[in-house]
Enzyme design. Structure first.
Site, PDB file in Angstrom:
ATOM      1  N   GLY A   1       0.920  -1.217  -0.055  1.00  0.00           N
ATOM      2  CA  GLY A   1       0.054  -0.099   0.068  1.00  0.00           C
ATOM      3  C   GLY A   1       0.943   1.348   0.040  1.00  0.00           C
ATOM      4  O   GLY A   1       0.658   2.298  -0.646  1.00  0.00           O
TER       5      GLY A   1
ATOM      6  N   ASN B   1      -7.594   3.756   9.425  1.00  0.00           N
ATOM      7  CA  ASN B   1      -7.001   2.679   9.750  1.00  0.00           C
ATOM      8  C   ASN B   1      -7.112   2.695  11.390  1.00  0.00           C
ATOM      9  O   ASN B   1      -7.197   1.578  11.852  1.00  0.00           O
ATOM     10  CB  ASN B   1      -5.526   2.563   9.583  1.00  0.00           C
ATOM     11  CG  ASN B   1      -4.744   3.721   9.544  1.00  0.00           C
ATOM     12  OD1 ASN B   1      -4.980   4.448   9.137  1.00  0.00           O
ATOM     13  ND2 ASN B   1      -3.597   3.531  10.500  1.00  0.00           N
TER      14      ASN B   1
ATOM     15  N   GLN C   1      -7.667   0.098   3.655  1.00  0.00           N
ATOM     16  CA  GLN C   1      -8.389  -0.425   4.895  1.00  0.00           C
ATOM     17  C   GLN C   1      -9.971  -0.713   4.301  1.00  0.00           C
ATOM     18  O   GLN C   1     -10.717  -1.530   4.841  1.00  0.00           O
ATOM     19  CB  GLN C   1      -8.495   0.333   6.147  1.00  0.00           C
ATOM     20  CG  GLN C   1      -7.543   0.671   6.860  1.00  0.00           C
ATOM     21  CD  GLN C   1      -7.061  -0.847   7.540  1.00  0.00           C
ATOM     22  OE1 GLN C   1      -7.614  -1.695   7.549  1.00  0.00           O
ATOM     23  NE2 GLN C   1      -5.740  -0.824   8.107  1.00  0.00           N
TER      24      GLN C   1
ATOM     25  N   GLY D   1      -2.481  -6.151  -0.170  1.00  0.00           N
ATOM     26  CA  GLY D   1      -2.886  -7.326  -0.053  1.00  0.00           C
ATOM     27  C   GLY D   1      -2.849  -7.922   1.460  1.00  0.00           C
ATOM     28  O   GLY D   1      -3.999  -8.802   1.580  1.00  0.00           O
TER      29      GLY D   1
ATOM     30  N   THR E   1      10.560  -7.822 -12.152  1.00  0.00           N
ATOM     31  CA  THR E   1      10.032  -8.988 -12.237  1.00  0.00           C
ATOM     32  C   THR E   1       8.850  -9.172 -11.134  1.00  0.00           C
ATOM     33  O   THR E   1       8.915  -9.015  -9.969  1.00  0.00           O
ATOM     34  CB  THR E   1      10.738 -10.503 -11.974  1.00  0.00           C
ATOM     35  OG1 THR E   1      11.731 -10.098 -13.046  1.00  0.00           O
ATOM     36  CG2 THR E   1      10.313 -11.548 -12.125  1.00  0.00           C
TER      37      THR E   1
ATOM     38  N   CYS F   1       1.573   0.876  13.260  1.00  0.00           N
ATOM     39  CA  CYS F   1       2.929   1.293  12.431  1.00  0.00           C
ATOM     40  C   CYS F   1       3.675   2.616  13.475  1.00  0.00           C
ATOM     41  O   CYS F   1       4.924   2.675  13.292  1.00  0.00           O
ATOM     42  CB  CYS F   1       2.790   2.165  11.142  1.00  0.00           C
ATOM     43  SG  CYS F   1       1.744   0.582  10.084  1.00  0.00           S
TER      44      CYS F   1
HETATM   45  N1  PLP Z   1      -2.646   2.930   4.278  1.00  0.00           N
HETATM   46  C1  PLP Z   1      -3.334   2.488   5.299  1.00  0.00           C
HETATM   47  C2  PLP Z   1      -4.721   3.069   5.651  1.00  0.00           C
HETATM   48  C3  PLP Z   1      -3.044   1.518   5.939  1.00  0.00           C
HETATM   49  O1  PLP Z   1      -3.835   1.200   7.251  1.00  0.00           O
HETATM   50  C4  PLP Z   1      -1.757   0.815   5.895  1.00  0.00           C
HETATM   51  C5  PLP Z   1      -1.251  -0.265   6.659  1.00  0.00           C
HETATM   52  O2  PLP Z   1      -1.330  -0.118   7.805  1.00  0.00           O
HETATM   53  C6  PLP Z   1      -0.907   1.349   4.737  1.00  0.00           C
HETATM   54  C7  PLP Z   1      -1.507   2.366   3.842  1.00  0.00           C
HETATM   55  C8  PLP Z   1       0.375   0.780   4.470  1.00  0.00           C
HETATM   56  O3  PLP Z   1       0.059  -0.544   3.734  1.00  0.00           O
HETATM   57  P1  PLP Z   1       1.412  -1.639   3.742  1.00  0.00           P
HETATM   58  O4  PLP Z   1       1.628  -2.176   4.749  1.00  0.00           O
HETATM   59  O5  PLP Z   1       0.986  -2.523   2.451  1.00  0.00           O
HETATM   60  O6  PLP Z   1       2.672  -0.737   3.168  1.00  0.00           O
END
Ligand code: PLP
Length: 393
Positions: A76, A158, A186, A207, A244, A332
């Site tokens: 993401g 999130n 989300q 994913g 790839t 995070c």
């Molecule tokens: N955006 C949102 C709203 C998310 O909740 C997250 C992951 O917690 C991300 C982006 C980042 O996604 P990824 O972990 O696949 O980089």
């Protein structure tokens, strides 16, 4: 459905999800015998290429998009960066970005960087949210200027699960010739999305938030939207993302999207019932507890609850002793004791923001698990409050 790990009650699905057994099964051949390179001329590789095409169709179908509008990425975060940087490169004369105060760090930190790193000189408007985490549309309208290159607004938050009116916001951007990106990491798989009806230029998904593996994501790029790649290289992904392909994970994501399309409506209403049972009971039984985020404009799986006068981290440790997994703030950003930027933006009092717990459920949760959490939480909160000098209960 059986839990993957019977010793754990997993309610941290906005952080990551269990890979669905059907997804693992779909991926296995590509980790074993079907190891060809999808770009190869021989049939052995060509068959792998066909599986990527099938996965692309499944993702497109879940989103109401065309297969050629789907570009596979690594996550993401990559999709978010790619969309925003593409817009800035497409319109180098425009120096303004509109976003919100509650974005995930994937967008938040990129915008901070664009604003502060010498040489960029971008201007960023961060839209406010109210106490329920909702945006002020008049403020949004006023923020759009001729200098705005892109709007980047998450579909669903999130931490609180609050859903933003991205359809209406995208329309307003389009009327002014401004590109619109939504971080739907989300939202995808939890609420219905039909992009062909919407003015959204870019959409990011990941994913591992919808029962596919980590390390694969998608950037949807609306047909006709100007695009500048982030990762230059080979001709893969129609020249939009060199490198790839992560074949097994792409196939897994395709299968996860297929499952979501088949079962989403039924499963999400079951998940919502579980979430409502959990939330309703905890708010009723535990004094000085409150819901963070809009009561109804919210993802069906998320409940962010503050327990005043206790530390979220301490609550999590106690929950962990019972095998219950959840989050305080965003996974995070945990590790720092700063209350979450999302709750601060909503004006949640410090005493409550510190004691916030995000429960995020999935289809793998059961009523028994929910009832066990309801049974354990009051004693956990009470024991911690007894240690608090501020608790006068
Ligand atoms: N955006 C949102 C709203 C998310 O909740 C997250 C992951 O917690 C991300 C982006 C980042 O996604 P990824 O972990 O696949 O980089």
């Amino acid at each position: 459905m059986a839990a993957a790990n019977p010793n754990v009650i997993y309610m941290d699905n906005n952080a990551t999800t269990r890979v669905a057994p059907e997804v693992v099964e779909a991926m296995m051949p590509f980790l074993t015998e079907s190891y060809g390179n999808p770009s190869s001329m021989h049939t052995f590789g060509g068959l792998v290429g066909q599986s990527i095409k099938d996965a692309r169709c499944n993702v497109a179908s879940l989103l109401g998009a065309e297969p050629e509008e789907i570009t596979f990425t690594s996550c993401g975060t990559e999709s978010d960066s790619t969309a925003i940087l593409s817009a800035l490169r497409t319109f180098p004369e425009k120096r303004h970005i509109v976003t919100t105060r509650v974005e995930h760090p994937a967008v938040k930190n990129l915008c901070e960087n664009l604003e502060t790193v010498t040489g960029h000189k971008y201007r960023v408007t961060r839209l406010k949210v109210d106490a329920e985490g909702m945006l002020d549309m008049a403020e949004y309208e006023a923020s759009l200027t001729e200098d705005t290159a892109i709007v980047s607004v998450m579909w669903a938050n999130n931490e609180t699960g609050v859903i933003f009116p991205v359809a209406e916001m995208a329309k307003m951007a389009k009327q002014r010739g401004i590109l619109f990106h939504t971080d739907a990491v989300q939202a995808v798989g939890k609420i219905a999305i039909d992009l062909k009806r919407l003015d959204i230029d870019f959409l990011s998904l990941s994913g591992h938030k919808l029962h596919a593996p980590k390390g694969v994501g998608v950037l949807y790029i609306k047909r006709g939207t100007l695009f500048v790649p982030f990762m230059e290289g080979g001709h893969q992904e129609h020249g939009r993302r060199g490198g790839t392909e992560n074949v097994a994970s792409i196939v897994g994501l395709g299968r996860a999207c297929e499952l979501a399309a088949e079962k989403m409506v039924d499963e999400n209403s079951r998940v919502k019932q579980l979430r409502d049972r959990l939330e309703g009971n905890l708010l009723e039984i535990i004094p000085k507890s409150m819901l963070n985020g809009h009561k109804t404009e919210r993802l069906p799986n998320t409940a962010n609850i503050s327990f005043e006068y206790v530390e979220g981290e301490a609550i999590l440790l106690h929950m962990n002793q019972h095998g219950i997994c959840a989050s305080s703030g965003s996974a995070c950003t945990s590790g720092s004791l700063e209350p979450s930027h999302v709750l601060r933006a909503m004006g949640v009092p410090f005493t409550a923001a510190h004691g916030s717990i995000r429960f995020s459920l999935s289809v793998y949760n059961t009523v028994d698990e929910v009832d066990l959490v309801i049974a354990k939480m009051p004693a956990i909160i009470e024991s911690l409050r007894k240690l608090s000098p501020f608790w006068k209960g």
